[in-house]
Design an enzyme around this catalytic site. Structure first.
Site, PDB file in Angstrom:
ATOM      1  N   CYS A   2       0.810  -1.053  -0.076  1.00 35.18           N
ATOM      2  CA  CYS A   2      -0.060   0.154   0.093  1.00 35.18           C
ATOM      3  C   CYS A   2       0.861   1.117   0.194  1.00 35.18           C
ATOM      4  O   CYS A   2       1.984   1.316   0.379  1.00 35.18           O
ATOM      5  CB  CYS A   2      -0.810   0.128   1.234  1.00 35.18           C
ATOM      6  SG  CYS A   2      -1.826  -1.535   1.378  1.00 35.18           S
ATOM      7  N   ARG A  27       3.312   0.518  -5.807  1.00 39.64           N
ATOM      8  CA  ARG A  27       3.382  -0.576  -4.734  1.00 39.64           C
ATOM      9  C   ARG A  27       2.255  -1.262  -4.181  1.00 39.64           C
ATOM     10  O   ARG A  27       2.103  -2.065  -3.458  1.00 39.64           O
ATOM     11  CB  ARG A  27       3.683   0.658  -3.694  1.00 39.64           C
ATOM     12  CG  ARG A  27       4.885   1.628  -3.713  1.00 39.64           C
ATOM     13  CD  ARG A  27       4.875   2.655  -2.697  1.00 39.64           C
ATOM     14  NE  ARG A  27       4.638   2.301  -1.209  1.00 39.64           N
ATOM     15  CZ  ARG A  27       5.721   2.004  -0.332  1.00 39.64           C
ATOM     16  NH1 ARG A  27       6.867   2.287  -0.829  1.00 39.64           N
ATOM     17  NH2 ARG A  27       5.391   1.527   0.848  1.00 39.64           N
ATOM     18  N   TRP A  76      -2.931  -2.456  -1.540  1.00 42.56           N
ATOM     19  CA  TRP A  76      -2.680  -3.937  -2.129  1.00 42.56           C
ATOM     20  C   TRP A  76      -2.954  -4.833  -1.055  1.00 42.56           C
ATOM     21  O   TRP A  76      -2.333  -4.905  -0.186  1.00 42.56           O
ATOM     22  CB  TRP A  76      -0.904  -3.989  -2.298  1.00 42.56           C
ATOM     23  CG  TRP A  76      -0.513  -5.317  -2.850  1.00 42.56           C
ATOM     24  CD1 TRP A  76      -0.446  -5.528  -4.175  1.00 42.56           C
ATOM     25  CD2 TRP A  76       0.281  -6.203  -2.340  1.00 42.56           C
ATOM     26  NE1 TRP A  76       0.181  -6.547  -4.576  1.00 42.56           N
ATOM     27  CE2 TRP A  76       0.506  -7.193  -3.234  1.00 42.56           C
ATOM     28  CE3 TRP A  76       0.889  -6.224  -1.075  1.00 42.56           C
ATOM     29  CZ2 TRP A  76       1.277  -8.214  -3.076  1.00 42.56           C
ATOM     30  CZ3 TRP A  76       1.739  -7.314  -0.844  1.00 42.56           C
ATOM     31  CH2 TRP A  76       1.792  -8.479  -1.754  1.00 42.56           C
ATOM     32  N   ASN A 102      -0.226   1.890   5.556  1.00 40.99           N
ATOM     33  CA  ASN A 102       0.722   0.612   4.947  1.00 40.99           C
ATOM     34  C   ASN A 102       1.351  -0.153   5.964  1.00 40.99           C
ATOM     35  O   ASN A 102       2.063   0.376   7.013  1.00 40.99           O
ATOM     36  CB  ASN A 102       1.717   1.459   4.033  1.00 40.99           C
ATOM     37  CG  ASN A 102       2.574   0.484   3.546  1.00 40.99           C
ATOM     38  OD1 ASN A 102       2.374  -0.597   3.205  1.00 40.99           O
ATOM     39  ND2 ASN A 102       4.025   0.913   3.640  1.00 40.99           N
ATOM     40  N   GLY A 103       1.150  -1.383   6.165  1.00 46.24           N
ATOM     41  CA  GLY A 103       1.757  -2.315   6.892  1.00 46.24           C
ATOM     42  C   GLY A 103       0.742  -3.337   7.225  1.00 46.24           C
ATOM     43  O   GLY A 103      -0.382  -3.492   6.656  1.00 46.24           O
ATOM     44  N   GLU A 486      16.154 -16.639 -11.771  1.00 43.07           N
ATOM     45  CA  GLU A 486      15.827 -15.402 -12.272  1.00 43.07           C
ATOM     46  C   GLU A 486      14.965 -15.396 -13.534  1.00 43.07           C
ATOM     47  O   GLU A 486      13.754 -14.713 -13.384  1.00 43.07           O
ATOM     48  CB  GLU A 486      16.873 -14.359 -12.325  1.00 43.07           C
ATOM     49  CG  GLU A 486      16.823 -12.976 -12.974  1.00 43.07           C
ATOM     50  CD  GLU A 486      15.924 -12.055 -11.913  1.00 43.07           C
ATOM     51  OE1 GLU A 486      15.596 -12.458 -10.762  1.00 43.07           O
ATOM     52  OE2 GLU A 486      15.401 -11.216 -12.219  1.00 43.07           O
ATOM     53  N   LYS A 490      10.885 -14.020 -13.910  1.00 45.24           N
ATOM     54  CA  LYS A 490      10.500 -13.092 -14.803  1.00 45.24           C
ATOM     55  C   LYS A 490       9.151 -13.580 -15.526  1.00 45.24           C
ATOM     56  O   LYS A 490       8.552 -12.722 -15.680  1.00 45.24           O
ATOM     57  CB  LYS A 490      11.555 -12.666 -15.797  1.00 45.24           C
ATOM     58  CG  LYS A 490      12.931 -11.815 -15.091  1.00 45.24           C
ATOM     59  CD  LYS A 490      12.513 -10.313 -15.022  1.00 45.24           C
ATOM     60  CE  LYS A 490      12.205 -10.151 -13.493  1.00 45.24           C
ATOM     61  NZ  LYS A 490      12.969 -10.374 -12.402  1.00 45.24           N
ATOM     62  N   GLU A 493       6.186 -13.716 -13.053  1.00 45.37           N
ATOM     63  CA  GLU A 493       5.781 -12.515 -12.729  1.00 45.37           C
ATOM     64  C   GLU A 493       5.218 -11.515 -14.082  1.00 45.37           C
ATOM     65  O   GLU A 493       4.093 -11.112 -13.565  1.00 45.37           O
ATOM     66  CB  GLU A 493       7.056 -11.397 -12.505  1.00 45.37           C
ATOM     67  CG  GLU A 493       7.472 -11.533 -11.080  1.00 45.37           C
ATOM     68  CD  GLU A 493       8.972 -10.914 -11.003  1.00 45.37           C
ATOM     69  OE1 GLU A 493       8.961 -10.043  -9.939  1.00 45.37           O
ATOM     70  OE2 GLU A 493       9.960 -10.639 -11.916  1.00 45.37           O
ATOM     71  N   HIS A 509      16.452 -36.658 -11.903  1.00 43.70           N
ATOM     72  CA  HIS A 509      15.955 -36.966 -10.558  1.00 43.70           C
ATOM     73  C   HIS A 509      14.317 -36.544 -10.344  1.00 43.70           C
ATOM     74  O   HIS A 509      13.810 -36.323  -9.197  1.00 43.70           O
ATOM     75  CB  HIS A 509      16.913 -36.439  -9.162  1.00 43.70           C
ATOM     76  CG  HIS A 509      18.085 -37.045  -9.430  1.00 43.70           C
ATOM     77  ND1 HIS A 509      18.548 -38.137  -9.199  1.00 43.70           N
ATOM     78  CD2 HIS A 509      19.244 -36.033  -9.549  1.00 43.70           C
ATOM     79  CE1 HIS A 509      19.683 -38.291  -9.336  1.00 43.70           C
ATOM     80  NE2 HIS A 509      20.185 -37.297  -9.427  1.00 43.70           N
ATOM     81  N   LYS A 609       6.014  -3.570  -5.941  1.00 43.39           N
ATOM     82  CA  LYS A 609       7.402  -3.229  -6.175  1.00 43.39           C
ATOM     83  C   LYS A 609       8.114  -3.582  -4.820  1.00 43.39           C
ATOM     84  O   LYS A 609       9.139  -3.985  -4.512  1.00 43.39           O
ATOM     85  CB  LYS A 609       7.343  -1.933  -6.712  1.00 43.39           C
ATOM     86  CG  LYS A 609       9.074  -1.727  -6.844  1.00 43.39           C
ATOM     87  CD  LYS A 609       9.382  -2.005  -8.493  1.00 43.39           C
ATOM     88  CE  LYS A 609      10.863  -1.848  -8.749  1.00 43.39           C
ATOM     89  NZ  LYS A 609      11.503  -2.962  -9.158  1.00 43.39           N
TER      90      LYS A 609
HETATM   91  C1  G6P Z   1       9.297  -7.624  -4.618  1.00 46.01           C
HETATM   92  C2  G6P Z   1       9.507  -7.136  -6.197  1.00 46.01           C
HETATM   93  C3  G6P Z   1      10.847  -7.957  -6.627  1.00 46.01           C
HETATM   94  C4  G6P Z   1      12.101  -7.866  -5.804  1.00 46.01           C
HETATM   95  C5  G6P Z   1      11.567  -8.145  -4.341  1.00 46.01           C
HETATM   96  C6  G6P Z   1      12.731  -7.767  -3.194  1.00 46.01           C
HETATM   97  O1  G6P Z   1       8.723  -9.151  -4.861  1.00 46.01           O
HETATM   98  O2  G6P Z   1       8.352  -7.414  -6.781  1.00 46.01           O
HETATM   99  O3  G6P Z   1      11.099  -7.401  -8.180  1.00 46.01           O
HETATM  100  O4  G6P Z   1      13.299  -8.561  -6.376  1.00 46.01           O
HETATM  101  O5  G6P Z   1      10.505  -7.586  -3.919  1.00 46.01           O
HETATM  102  O6  G6P Z   1      12.861  -6.505  -3.559  1.00 46.01           O
HETATM  103  P1  G6P Z   1      14.045  -5.642  -2.986  1.00 46.01           P
HETATM  104  O7  G6P Z   1      13.763  -3.964  -3.414  1.00 46.01           O
HETATM  105  O8  G6P Z   1      14.433  -5.877  -1.617  1.00 46.01           O
HETATM  106  O9  G6P Z   1      15.312  -5.885  -3.794  1.00 46.01           O
END
Ligand code: G6P
Length: 614
Positions: A2, A27, A76, A102-103, A486, A490, A493, A509, A609
């Site tokens: 949020c 956010r 969120w 937020n929290g 990674e 991607k 996501e 395995h 984010k």
């Molecule tokens: C969220 C974002 C990711 C990010 C992760 C860690 O999940 O969507 O893209 O890698 O947080 O965020 P940070 O700011 O700690 O790298």
């Protein structure tokens, strides 16, 4: 997560708050709301909307609420489904005060039951609503807003950044911060409060961050702050870096695409910034050169993409410095048995510097007297303030939820640091260290050349083909395994495609059972001939089960290229830097698949984010 935004000043709060919220929508974005003290009626007016912020904007355009003191929120959801009823702001029983938050209030159920027992009427399923009802209760009893805040925070458990607006104190807002970030922007006879400085969008030049466990009465011309014991504290205002408040797409269709293209320059800036530190590195990083020489273990902490960068860096530190290195997920590390060790260097990686799990680990480590170095992209972040020292990546603002340039700059900084430590410990010569810095820049060139070589093929042909599959397997070995993690992240996501990354050696395995012509297997090769041979055997295992192979290979790896339906070929480079070389093409491919599937890309469903709750 949020985001909260508040304004108090001489201008209309609504458009300023909506503008701020639009910059923070990254956010969280499942509902939003705005409230202000109506200039005419002197009462609180409020509008809420489900879905994107644009829905709230439309409602407020049709029926504006005018007032110079207001609060806003994008949500969120964590507690309670996304709905108008659960959207913030939330009110007390008499609609005389409201809160945005937020929290997470962890003990909200107990508090809510007690308050309901005393006759409080709740209108939502959220944890947030208890904040304003607890405050209402305490304010009625103490008749002092300061006392009421102190009594409120005593009762709230969890993390929170919130802003309260009170009808009977119409010239100020109350900002309260525990763990979740909150900052105040100072303009000319006006103030903003927000979760992130981006909200101030060129409106103010100075910003101050609420220290942990503080609250403040914010009026247009003054801020009066206290700690949770009621002692006065000073907020330290500093100049805002213009770069961080003007992030735009600059002609690109999405922030993600723009950020993919910025990587070569971001790597360059990161290397330049690291090397400009010279001997001051040790002072900045909070660890002396002597202590650095005595280190026996490195432990890296992070979440999401930052954790992947840490997994990749395990190879840098172990193979270059000879120091045993492991990267752990912050959310897991917190709940494992902790063994304090004096000769361990902890590196906490976080693009935002605000990820709750990572921060909680840092707090725990610091309580045990451990040395923690922050690696982050945001100089003003909580992580920098709470660690013993820091190293900055120079990615600039990263707006797309899916991390791209933050990832490559983290890798670049970690590679640079491993070389610097190796040099300090006498493992490599100065010449070799300088060569390593140049090699990083070359890797950045390869990243960009890869995009240029393959982007047409990807956008015109491959994306539409691969967009038809619902599951993918990603394989890598050694350093290309965390890279595969990674890549799989991607695709999940931004394209909403189930994808699983495996160490290639584990194929037989279990995952081999999944291989068929409906599941593309994306293989990330390795420049080292011995590791390549093993990867080749794994590719043969896939090919003999009629699996469709998409490979990222290096020059001369003809056998793998022949087995593949498609192969991206990269110049041979040191294995440690091979992941940087492959990154641009990998990200563009995932981006193009997501685009071909009609996904939103910059703001994927259900994600945020900056994850400022655990
Ligand atoms: C969220 C974002 C990711 C990010 C992760 C860690 O999940 O969507 O893209 O890698 O947080 O965020 P940070 O700011 O700690 O790298």
């Amino acid at each position: 997560m949020c985001s909260v935004v508040g304004y108090v000043g001489h201008r209309q709060s609504c458009s300023l708050i909506l503008d701020g919220l639009s910059r923070l929508e990254y956010r969280g974005y499942d509902s939003s709301g705005f409230a202000c003290i109506d200039t005419q009626t002197r009462h609180l007016g409020c509008t809420k909307a489900v879905g994107r912020l644009s829905n709230l904007v439309q409602l407020l355009q049709k029926e504006p609420i005018n007032g110079n003191v207001g609060i806003g929120h994008t949500r969120w959801s964590t507690h309670g489904i996304p709905s108008e009823r659960n959207a913030h702001p939330h009110f007390d029983c008499h609609k005389k005060m409201a809160v945005v938050h937020n929290g997470i209030i962890e003990n909200y159920q107990i508090l809510k039951a007690a308050l309901q027992g005393e006759g409080h009427l709740f209108s939502s399923d959220t944890d947030t609503e208890v904040i304003v009802h607890v405050f209402e209760q305490e304010y009625a009893q103490t008749e002092s807003a300061k006392e009421a805040v102190l009594r409120t925070v005593e009762q709230l458990q969890g993390a929170y950044a919130c802003v309260l607006i009170l009808e009977d104190q119409p010239d100020k807002l109350i900002g309260i911060r525990k763990s979740s970030p909150l900052c105040v922007g100072r303009g000319k006879n006006e103030m903003f409060i927000a979760s992130d400085v981006l909200a101030f969008s060129g409106q103010v030049e100075e910003v101050a961050f609420f220290p942990q466990e503080t609250f403040a009465f914010v009026a247009a011309d003054a801020v009066e702050a206290y700690d949770f014991l009621g002692n006065p504290v000073s907020l330290f205002f500093e100049k805002l870096d213009a770069l961080w408040i003007t992030a735009e797409k600059e002609g690109h269709e999405h922030f993600m695409l723009k950020e993919i293209y910025e990587q070569k320059s971001a790597i360059y800036k990161t290397v330049a910034s690291c090397s400009s530190l010279g001997a001051s590195l040790w002072e900045k990083s909070g660890i002396s050169s002597d202590a650095m020489k005595a280190i026996k273990r490195i432990k890296i902490i992070g979440c999401g993409t930052s954790w992947h960068a840490g997994r990749i860096a395990e190879f840098f530190f172990e193979e270059t410095t000879g120091i045993s290195t492991t990267a752990a997920l912050a959310s897991e590390f917190r709940y494992r048995t902790f063994f304090p060790e004096s000769d361990t260097l902890y590196i906490a990686i976080s693009q935002s510097g605000e990820t709750a799990d990572t921060l909680e680990v840092v707090r725990m480590l610091r309580q045990h007297g451990q040395t923690v170095l922050a690696l982050t992209n945001v100089a003003s972040s909580t992580l920098v303030r709470e660690c013993g020292g820091f190293l900055l990546t120079q990615a600039g603002p990263e707006m797309a939820v899916a991390s791209t340039k933050a990832f490559t700059t983290q890798i670049a900084a970690l590679y640079w640091l491993s070389q610097r430590i190796a040099y300090e410990r006498g493992k490599i010569t100065q010449e070799a260290f300088e060569h390593a810095q140049d090699a990083l820049l070359v890797a950045g060139e390869f990243l960009e050349n890869g995009i240029d070589s393959y982007k047409h093929q990807i956008f015109e042909k491959l994306a539409s083909f691969y967009a038809n599959f619902e599951t993918f397997i990603f394989l890598g070995r050694h350093i290309s395994y965390p890279f595969a993690l990674e890549a799989a992240l991607k695709l999940k996501e931004i394209a909403y495609v189930f994808s699983q990354a495996y160490p290639a050696g584990e194929l037989k395995h279990g995952p081999l059972a999944l291989v068929d012509d409906q599941t593309p297997v994306c293989i990330f090769s390795h420049p080292d001939p011995a590791i390549y041979q093993k990867i080749l055997s794994n590719a043969q295992e896939v090919a003999s089960r009629k699996g469709r192979i998409l490979s990222f290979s290096f020059e001369g790896q003809k056998e793998l290229q022949t087995l593949s339906e498609h192969s991206f070929i990269f110049p041979t480079i040191h294995p440690h830097l091979s992941v940087i070389a492959m990154t641009g093409v990998m990200q563009i491919l995932m981006y193009a698949i997501a685009k071909a599937r009609g996904c939103e890309i910059d703001r994927p469903r259900n994600l945020a984010k900056s994850v400022t709750v655990e």
